[in-house]
Design an enzyme around this catalytic site. Sequence first.
Site, mmCIF file in Angstrom:
data_model
loop_
_atom_site.group_PDB
_atom_site.id
_atom_site.type_symbol
_atom_site.label_atom_id
_atom_site.label_comp_id
_atom_site.label_asym_id
_atom_site.label_seq_id
_atom_site.Cartn_x
_atom_site.Cartn_y
_atom_site.Cartn_z
ATOM 1 C CB ALA A 160 -0.879 -0.005 1.243
ATOM 2 N N GLY A 205 0.750 -5.685 -0.010
ATOM 3 C CA GLY A 205 -0.025 -5.610 -1.252
ATOM 4 C C GLY A 205 0.826 -5.964 -2.471
ATOM 5 C CD GLU A 237 -2.735 -8.811 -0.008
ATOM 6 O OE1 GLU A 237 -2.601 -7.576 -0.004
ATOM 7 O OE2 GLU A 237 -3.651 -9.405 0.596
ATOM 8 C CD GLU A 297 -0.469 -7.030 4.687
ATOM 9 O OE1 GLU A 297 0.322 -7.859 5.199
ATOM 10 O OE2 GLU A 297 -0.570 -6.855 3.460
#
Length: 699
Positions: free
Chosen positions: A61, A102, A105, A125
């Site tokens: 992020a 992210g 991911e 996270e």
Amino acid sequence: MSADYQVHGDVAVITLNNPPVNGMGLETRRALVAGIAQAQADAAVKAVVITGHGKAFSGGADVREFGSPKAFQEPNLLSVISCVENCNKPVVAAMHTVVMGGGLELALGCHYRVCAPGTSISMPEVKLGLIPGAGGTQRLPRALGVEPAMNMIVSGEAIKSDMLSMLPGQKLFDQMAMSPQSLMDEAIAYAREVADVRPLPKLRDLPCKHPMGDAYFQFSRNMVKGMAKNYPAPPKAVDAVEMATKKKFDDGMMYEREQFINLMWTPESRALRHLFGAQRAASKIADVPSDTPVRDIKLVAVIGAGTMGGGIAMNFLNAGIAVKMLETKQEALDRGVATIQKNYEDRVKKGKLKEEKAAQRMALLSTTLSYDDIKDADLVIEAVFEDMGVKEAVFKQLDAVMKPGAILASNTSTLDLNKIAHFTKRPQDVVGLHFFSPANVMKLLEVVRGKDTAKDVLATAMDVAKKIKKIAVLSGVCDGFIGNRMIDQYGRQAGFLLDEGCTPAQVDRAIEKFGWAMGPFRMSDLAGNDIGWSIRKRQYAENPTRRYSKTADLLCEQGRFGQKTGAGWYDYKPGKRDAIPNKDVEAMIAKHRESLGIKPRKISDEEIVQRLNFALVNEAAHILEEGIASKASDIDMVYISGYGFPIFRGGPMNYADELGLFNVVQAMQRFATNPHDDAEFWKPAPLLAKLAAEGKTFN
Ligand code: NAI
């Protein structure tokens, strides 16, 4: 555009380009989706490679979007990953350097992954009170196996690709590149190799099971419960990974998303995200541009080889910077060097430091009794006795010998830095560097700005702090700077609580239950009660009407200075740190209470917690208003990194914001009616009163 699109023959390469770590911000997400669309539309393109520019594949992020609607704007990360996964041509992730959150991911949503050796892979996270929210808890167990994935998600720690690639049966990497340099060539060649494979492999289609089933998840839950205590994210991560093994992929994704959103709204996650931003913000000074040139610091001189001088010196030795220590007597130097040497030896014995590293560090240390020998130092840090006369003599000598441009720093904790600066003819080069004890361990460093301190001196101080791995916070000049000025009011309240009916153990227990690492009395025993005693004597001389509980003075009169004397507010067995309540101390407190004519009352934990914490908050509001601290988040950083305030509460200002400043003010008004407290102190600071009235927050 924050991703570049290039075609290499029949392979399209999309390169994320959002410095410093290719965070998945809105522009990057848009560019990535556009790149995939372009590749699909181009008949000449047979496969796609996604990679990242510079120092990362992707750090996840974009932290600059935290708290802004942009973070959720479409295409959000879930949509981007789905777009990649559904691309009708093979998509290969070329992973290197850093692949986080992210970013990982995204890689897991690609059909294939080629990875450079030495890549740092993580799902961090939980460190922000969250779980992965874009499929991490569902795809990573399918790629790595349930157990390794669980460990990564629950701990948030990074693991090197080389280790992960050795896990039996892992499907995270389809190919390890020979070297970071050859990664792109190998990823493009790999994309060509798989260009015609259909159907396209997707992690979502793989089975996901743990051979021990429920027993394993129960075990994980128990482990995590013990470790996570005040943090809700790790247990939710266990649940989400379990869902990967029990539900269909899409249902698991829904579960993950729900938990992710719920966690976003928890005060713990808000606190952790606040601190993440606060730490970055602390090193920035509004009127000192980030491109201010810094002075080169190659040699540091430390004046005074006592408790603080030795610890301060170690910070620089650890960072590979040479240090010269100066003292008035050879014995003091020998003692200081021996303490440093012993400290390193202990670390070697405990296996925390290699012997040769310890030797390298000691080799960077030299000593002297002469100012002439330190004149070429780039930075001098004074850590002599806390006495203005002694400091004056030191700074006058420094002014006489130091080369032009040398930075002259004082570690004073209470004296007026402006006065110290004007013992020299170069006040622009004088700055406060207030380390905390033990200086080689504690993370906090208050950088004290005198009224004449030059901007490049401040920029250098911040830069040096980073090099020695400190969390630096800027403070203006006042008695106690940010941290100690606030803790003084907290300590006063702790004393009043004793006068009104508490025992030290009751106060400590209540505030430790709230989350503080140590209550005020255990903390004072650790620091040495005599330190506070001498500060109180000075404060009393300066302001004889200042009210405070005399119990701490009575304690010191008995020589109960704390752990170092084996007796303070508590008793201590030799070599042990366990605080054992002492009946005589409690009787002394009761006797003093009686002498004040106070009838003891039962005081609730809630009152203890509020009086101690709100004392910090009110003083902090004055500090902010006076410009001693430049922002509320700096005060939070001071308390988290230097005083053991609970991290999951995000610092005293964030805690007050969470409670609502209106409620804080209401409680303060109640405390002001207590005849044994200090009504004047509980008058809300004007800034606090104003923010509360306007329904606003500090941060
Ligand atoms: P200390 O008493 O352990 O060490 C002071 C050292 O300075 C002694 O070794 C002494 O021989 C030496 N010294 C005295 N006059 C000198 C001179 N003219 N030239 C060279 N050396 C001289 O004291 P400590 O605790 O290390 O404190 C030093 C400074 O750090 C003080 O300003 C204190 O307020 C500040 N400080 C102390 C903290 C603590 O927890 N002890 C925390 C933060 C700051």
